[in-house]
Motif scaffolding. Sequence first.
Motif, mmCIF file in Angstrom:
data_model
loop_
_atom_site.group_PDB
_atom_site.id
_atom_site.type_symbol
_atom_site.label_atom_id
_atom_site.label_comp_id
_atom_site.label_asym_id
_atom_site.label_seq_id
_atom_site.Cartn_x
_atom_site.Cartn_y
_atom_site.Cartn_z
ATOM 1 N N ILE A 119 0.824 -1.213 0.000
ATOM 2 C CA ILE A 119 0.000 0.000 0.000
ATOM 3 C C ILE A 119 0.856 1.261 0.000
ATOM 4 O O ILE A 119 0.349 2.350 -0.050
ATOM 5 N N LEU A 120 2.178 1.095 0.048
ATOM 6 C CA LEU A 120 3.082 2.232 0.029
ATOM 7 C C LEU A 120 4.138 1.988 -1.027
ATOM 8 O O LEU A 120 4.831 0.988 -0.990
ATOM 9 N N ASN A 121 4.255 2.873 -1.977
ATOM 10 C CA ASN A 121 5.308 2.780 -2.977
ATOM 11 C C ASN A 121 6.360 3.822 -2.664
ATOM 12 O O ASN A 121 6.037 4.981 -2.419
ATOM 13 N N THR A 160 -6.225 -4.661 16.539
ATOM 14 C CA THR A 160 -7.152 -3.554 16.309
ATOM 15 C C THR A 160 -8.579 -3.986 16.600
ATOM 16 O O THR A 160 -9.004 -5.052 16.181
ATOM 17 N N ARG A 161 -9.283 -3.112 17.314
ATOM 18 C CA ARG A 161 -10.674 -3.396 17.663
ATOM 19 C C ARG A 161 -11.505 -2.132 17.476
ATOM 20 O O ARG A 161 -11.154 -1.066 17.969
ATOM 21 N N SER A 162 -12.588 -2.245 16.726
ATOM 22 C CA SER A 162 -13.492 -1.123 16.513
ATOM 23 C C SER A 162 -14.287 -0.888 17.787
ATOM 24 O O SER A 162 -14.824 -1.823 18.372
ATOM 25 N N VAL A 192 -5.076 0.127 11.653
ATOM 26 C CA VAL A 192 -6.485 0.438 11.386
ATOM 27 C C VAL A 192 -6.758 0.408 9.886
ATOM 28 O O VAL A 192 -7.760 -0.161 9.438
ATOM 29 N N LEU A 193 -5.863 1.009 9.090
ATOM 30 C CA LEU A 193 -6.048 1.004 7.637
ATOM 31 C C LEU A 193 -6.059 -0.420 7.096
ATOM 32 O O LEU A 193 -6.849 -0.748 6.221
ATOM 33 N N SER A 194 -5.216 -1.259 7.648
ATOM 34 C CA SER A 194 -5.193 -2.669 7.256
ATOM 35 C C SER A 194 -6.507 -3.347 7.657
ATOM 36 O O SER A 194 -7.096 -4.101 6.880
ATOM 37 N N PHE A 195 -6.975 -3.063 8.863
ATOM 38 C CA PHE A 195 -8.237 -3.608 9.369
ATOM 39 C C PHE A 195 -9.402 -3.200 8.462
ATOM 40 O O PHE A 195 -10.301 -3.985 8.192
#
Length: 129
Positions: free
Chosen positions: A29-31, A56-58, A113-116
């Motif tokens: 997700i990062l170049n 991670t937990r919402s 979080v972004l991965s989640f």
Amino acid sequence: MIIASNVGSKERESDAADFYTVIPCATKILNRSSVYTHQKFRKVQAQFRGKVNCITRSTNSVLGSSLYEVVEQVFNSIFNKFVVTYDSVAAQVKCQCLLFESRRILCRHPLSVLSFERVNKVSPRYILK
């Protein structure tokens, strides 16, 4: 003052020496592109690798804005908790540790979080020139 000047000079020399070196990216997700110096890119990669220690937990979600608790294992049975806010409409993420605001590096907690959230690309606002 001369010491600070020498440190900056050494960093520039290191980046110049590394200019043609390819650094493997820790995530898709990062170049790297040409936006990071090698030194900064290594620090960013360390954050991506560090997210493996995060759970991670919402905790709350209202109108595109979500609140998360990210628990990070820092040593054997020692855990730290961080609150991360994610706005999916504005593509903004903010962590209570404020690493991005202080050092201009997106930390492992919002990356977790972004991965989640299954975000495929980091917003350009977090990739600094």
